[in-house]
Scaffold this motif. Structure first.
Motif, PDB file in Angstrom:
ATOM      1  N   LEU A  88       6.458   7.093   4.180  1.00 15.11           N
ATOM      2  CA  LEU A  88       5.761   7.493   2.950  1.00 15.11           C
ATOM      3  C   LEU A  88       6.544   8.581   2.228  1.00 15.11           C
ATOM      4  O   LEU A  88       6.758   8.500   1.009  1.00 15.11           O
ATOM      5  CB  LEU A  88       4.354   8.006   3.282  1.00 15.11           C
ATOM      6  N   ALA A  89       6.992   9.576   2.981  1.00 15.08           N
ATOM      7  CA  ALA A  89       7.734  10.692   2.376  1.00 15.08           C
ATOM      8  C   ALA A  89       9.020  10.211   1.728  1.00 15.08           C
ATOM      9  O   ALA A  89       9.384  10.642   0.620  1.00 15.08           O
ATOM     10  CB  ALA A  89       8.038  11.755   3.436  1.00 15.08           C
ATOM     11  N   ASP A  90       9.730   9.291   2.393  1.00 14.04           N
ATOM     12  CA  ASP A  90      10.995   8.771   1.848  1.00 14.04           C
ATOM     13  C   ASP A  90      10.783   7.966   0.569  1.00 14.04           C
ATOM     14  O   ASP A  90      11.708   7.804  -0.227  1.00 14.04           O
ATOM     15  CB  ASP A  90      11.705   7.911   2.895  1.00 14.04           C
ATOM     16  N   ALA A  91       9.558   7.455   0.408  1.00 15.14           N
ATOM     17  CA  ALA A  91       9.236   6.685  -0.801  1.00 15.14           C
ATOM     18  C   ALA A  91       8.536   7.559  -1.843  1.00 15.14           C
ATOM     19  O   ALA A  91       8.015   7.052  -2.851  1.00 15.14           O
ATOM     20  CB  ALA A  91       8.355   5.490  -0.436  1.00 15.14           C
ATOM     21  N   ASN A  92       8.540   8.877  -1.601  1.00 13.80           N
ATOM     22  CA  ASN A  92       7.884   9.839  -2.503  1.00 13.80           C
ATOM     23  C   ASN A  92       6.406   9.545  -2.691  1.00 13.80           C
ATOM     24  O   ASN A  92       5.840   9.716  -3.787  1.00 13.80           O
ATOM     25  CB  ASN A  92       8.589   9.867  -3.867  1.00 13.80           C
ATOM     26  N   ILE A  93       5.772   9.093  -1.595  1.00 12.51           N
ATOM     27  CA  ILE A  93       4.324   8.871  -1.602  1.00 12.51           C
ATOM     28  C   ILE A  93       3.684   9.986  -0.789  1.00 12.51           C
ATOM     29  O   ILE A  93       4.113  10.282   0.329  1.00 12.51           O
ATOM     30  CB  ILE A  93       3.970   7.497  -0.996  1.00 12.51           C
ATOM     31  N   GLU A  94       2.670  10.604  -1.344  1.00 10.76           N
ATOM     32  CA  GLU A  94       2.002  11.712  -0.664  1.00 10.76           C
ATOM     33  C   GLU A  94       1.397  11.256   0.662  1.00 10.76           C
ATOM     34  O   GLU A  94       0.774  10.192   0.749  1.00 10.76           O
ATOM     35  CB  GLU A  94       0.887  12.283  -1.551  1.00 10.76           C
ATOM     36  N   VAL A  95       1.575  12.061   1.703  1.00  6.60           N
ATOM     37  CA  VAL A  95       0.943  11.791   3.003  1.00  6.60           C
ATOM     38  C   VAL A  95      -0.437  12.434   2.966  1.00  6.60           C
ATOM     39  O   VAL A  95      -0.580  13.655   3.100  1.00  6.60           O
ATOM     40  CB  VAL A  95       1.775  12.375   4.165  1.00  6.60           C
ATOM     41  N   ALA A  96      -1.454  11.625   2.743  1.00  8.22           N
ATOM     42  CA  ALA A  96      -2.824  12.135   2.629  1.00  8.22           C
ATOM     43  C   ALA A  96      -3.474  12.154   4.005  1.00  8.22           C
ATOM     44  O   ALA A  96      -3.682  11.101   4.619  1.00  8.22           O
ATOM     45  CB  ALA A  96      -3.630  11.247   1.681  1.00  8.22           C
ATOM     46  N   GLU A  97      -3.783  13.341   4.507  1.00  7.84           N
ATOM     47  CA  GLU A  97      -4.394  13.466   5.838  1.00  7.84           C
ATOM     48  C   GLU A  97      -5.737  12.739   5.905  1.00  7.84           C
ATOM     49  O   GLU A  97      -6.148  12.298   6.979  1.00  7.84           O
ATOM     50  CB  GLU A  97      -4.575  14.944   6.205  1.00  7.84           C
ATOM     51  N   SER A  98      -6.398  12.605   4.767  1.00  9.47           N
ATOM     52  CA  SER A  98      -7.696  11.907   4.747  1.00  9.47           C
ATOM     53  C   SER A  98      -7.551  10.426   5.066  1.00  9.47           C
ATOM     54  O   SER A  98      -8.523   9.758   5.423  1.00  9.47           O
ATOM     55  CB  SER A  98      -8.361  12.073   3.370  1.00  9.47           C
ATOM     56  N   ARG A  99      -6.329   9.911   4.925  1.00 11.42           N
ATOM     57  CA  ARG A  99      -6.105   8.488   5.231  1.00 11.42           C
ATOM     58  C   ARG A  99      -5.501   8.295   6.629  1.00 11.42           C
ATOM     59  O   ARG A  99      -5.056   7.203   6.963  1.00 11.42           O
ATOM     60  CB  ARG A  99      -5.218   7.854   4.153  1.00 11.42           C
ATOM     61  N   ILE A 100      -5.491   9.357   7.429  1.00  5.93           N
ATOM     62  CA  ILE A 100      -5.052   9.246   8.822  1.00  5.93           C
ATOM     63  C   ILE A 100      -6.269   9.464   9.717  1.00  5.93           C
ATOM     64  O   ILE A 100      -6.899  10.529   9.685  1.00  5.93           O
ATOM     65  CB  ILE A 100      -3.970  10.295   9.156  1.00  5.93           C
ATOM     66  N   LYS A 101      -6.633   8.465  10.476  1.00  9.07           N
ATOM     67  CA  LYS A 101      -7.797   8.539  11.358  1.00  9.07           C
ATOM     68  C   LYS A 101      -7.317   8.481  12.820  1.00  9.07           C
ATOM     69  O   LYS A 101      -6.727   7.488  13.246  1.00  9.07           O
ATOM     70  CB  LYS A 101      -8.757   7.378  11.085  1.00  9.07           C
ATOM     71  N   THR A 102      -7.555   9.569  13.549  1.00 11.74           N
ATOM     72  CA  THR A 102      -7.154   9.642  14.949  1.00 11.74           C
ATOM     73  C   THR A 102      -8.389   9.532  15.829  1.00 11.74           C
ATOM     74  O   THR A 102      -9.259  10.402  15.811  1.00 11.74           O
ATOM     75  CB  THR A 102      -6.411  10.960  15.253  1.00 11.74           C
ATOM     76  N   LEU A 103      -8.462   8.456  16.596  1.00 12.89           N
ATOM     77  CA  LEU A 103      -9.622   8.188  17.442  1.00 12.89           C
ATOM     78  C   LEU A 103      -9.357   8.640  18.876  1.00 12.89           C
ATOM     79  O   LEU A 103      -8.211   8.696  19.315  1.00 12.89           O
ATOM     80  CB  LEU A 103      -9.931   6.685  17.449  1.00 12.89           C
ATOM     81  N   PRO A 104     -10.416   8.957  19.622  1.00 14.83           N
ATOM     82  CA  PRO A 104     -10.221   9.253  21.052  1.00 14.83           C
ATOM     83  C   PRO A 104      -9.778   7.992  21.777  1.00 14.83           C
ATOM     84  O   PRO A 104     -10.041   6.872  21.309  1.00 14.83           O
ATOM     85  CB  PRO A 104     -11.617   9.697  21.507  1.00 14.83           C
TER      86      PRO A 104
END
Length: 340
Positions: free
Chosen positions: A207-223
């Motif tokens: 995402l960073a290499d494509a100049n797209i913002e890394v939105a933490e809200s779109r990262i879901k970490t499950l147990p």
């Protein structure tokens, strides 16, 4: 029903228990026991359905011809298939496999290793859970042969076979970017695991290499012990709101299968509403509607090479000073679920 013993065979034939033991352990010829007597002993053992006590034999000889396989979750299609490949390869070398599932719990893994160390196995193939570094170091100190698969500990110079998780996730995310997706989400599990951490980093870097913002809200970490409700909540949050995702990378097939079920239960279309790419390639992905784009790991090669390395260690063909550390490439299988 009473189990046939060496003594039962000896009494039936009128010979000593020691003679029977020597013949059934393949040492008749070196102790000059005639071929005629050997054949009689073997025939009587078959007739009485004699089954050797493998544990007692292992304690006596120091060799059990058994491998201890400790994986994270036998219910996960990835680990189930990997276990089968390891079992198939081990059988070619005359070895059995004793399966254990740690459920990603260090304490459970510790107990399993301690039990299997008591003369039950000759070596280990382990997918180590978070927090089990001390267990691996103890195997090192005790000079017990082992190979790590799927993940490893960077601070421990061990034998391992893994895939390039960073590059696999990077390429999968790049594929979605090239297809025109901009709001790409990632649903993952316990990012303390090195392989999961590398997958998440690969996703972020693409995402960073494509100049797209890394939105933490779109990262879901499950147990690790996630249930369908956990996945449903993650997918529901990603599918709604102003910042809703248009594509998602699932970092395991177990999460991916649950995720697809949840996407369909919400009445969403794949890839119309949400494009999908997933790690691993279970059979369900090929027959899904639409078929799912997958990052296929070379399970056959992981299985065969892990057993080969372990055999080298158990037969002392390779020294511990130069551990074999293997990183394999994945195979990106493009299907309809990620098409624009």
């Amino acid at each position: 029903m009473k189990k046939t013993s060496l003594n039962d065979i000896a009494v039936e034939l009128g010979v000593s228990k020691t003679l029977v033991s020597l013949v059934l352990n393949g040492k008749g010829r070196e102790h000059r026991i005639s071929e005629k007597v050997c054949k009689k002993v073997i025939a009587k053992a078959k007739e009485l359905n004699y089954q050797p006590n493998q544990i007692a034999k292992g304690l006596r000889t120091g060799k059990t011809n058994t491998i201890g396989l400790i994986i994270a979750d036998i219910a996960n299609p990835f680990f189930g298939k990997l276990g089968r490949e390891i079992e198939n390869e081990a059988s070619k070398h005359g070895y059995r496999v004793m399966f254990c599932s740690s459920d990603e719990k260090a304490e459970k893994s510790k107990q399993q290793i301690e039990v299997l160390q008591q003369g039950l196995v000759d070596g280990f193939i382990i997918s180590p859970p978070t927090g089990s570094e001390e267990q691996i170091l103890k195997l090192e100190e005790a000079k017990i042969p082992y190979v790590l698969v799927d993940r490893f500990f960077p601070e421990i110079d061990s034998n391992y076979i893994v895939v390039d998780n960073f590059l696999a996730a990077y390429d999968a995310t790049q594929h979605l970017i090239k297809e025109g997706y901009k709001k790409i989400a990632c649903v993952t599990i316990n990012d303390k695991l090195v392989n999961m951490s590398q997958r998440l980093e690969g996703y972020k870097k693409a995402l960073a290499d494509a100049n797209i913002e890394v939105a933490e809200s779109r990262i879901k970490t499950l147990p690790f012990s996630h249930e369908k409700d956990d996945v449903l909540l993650a997918v529901t949050e990603l599918a709604g709101g102003a910042e809703k995702a248009d594509a998602v990378l699932f970092t395991t097939s177990k999460v991916g299968v649950m995720g697809l079920e949840c996407i369909h239960s919400l009445g969403l279309q794949v890839p119309g509403n949400l494009a999908v790419v997933s790690f691993d390639d279970p059979d369900a992905y090929r027959i899904s509607n639409p078929p799912v784009t997958a990052i296929a790991q070379p399970l056959k090669e992981i299985g065969s090479r892990s057993v080969k390395i372990l055999m080298d260690l158990m037969n002392k063909r390779k020294g511990k000073k130069n551990p074999q550390q293997v990183m394999l490439k994945t195979n990106f299988v493009e299907r309809s679920s990620s098409k624009k």
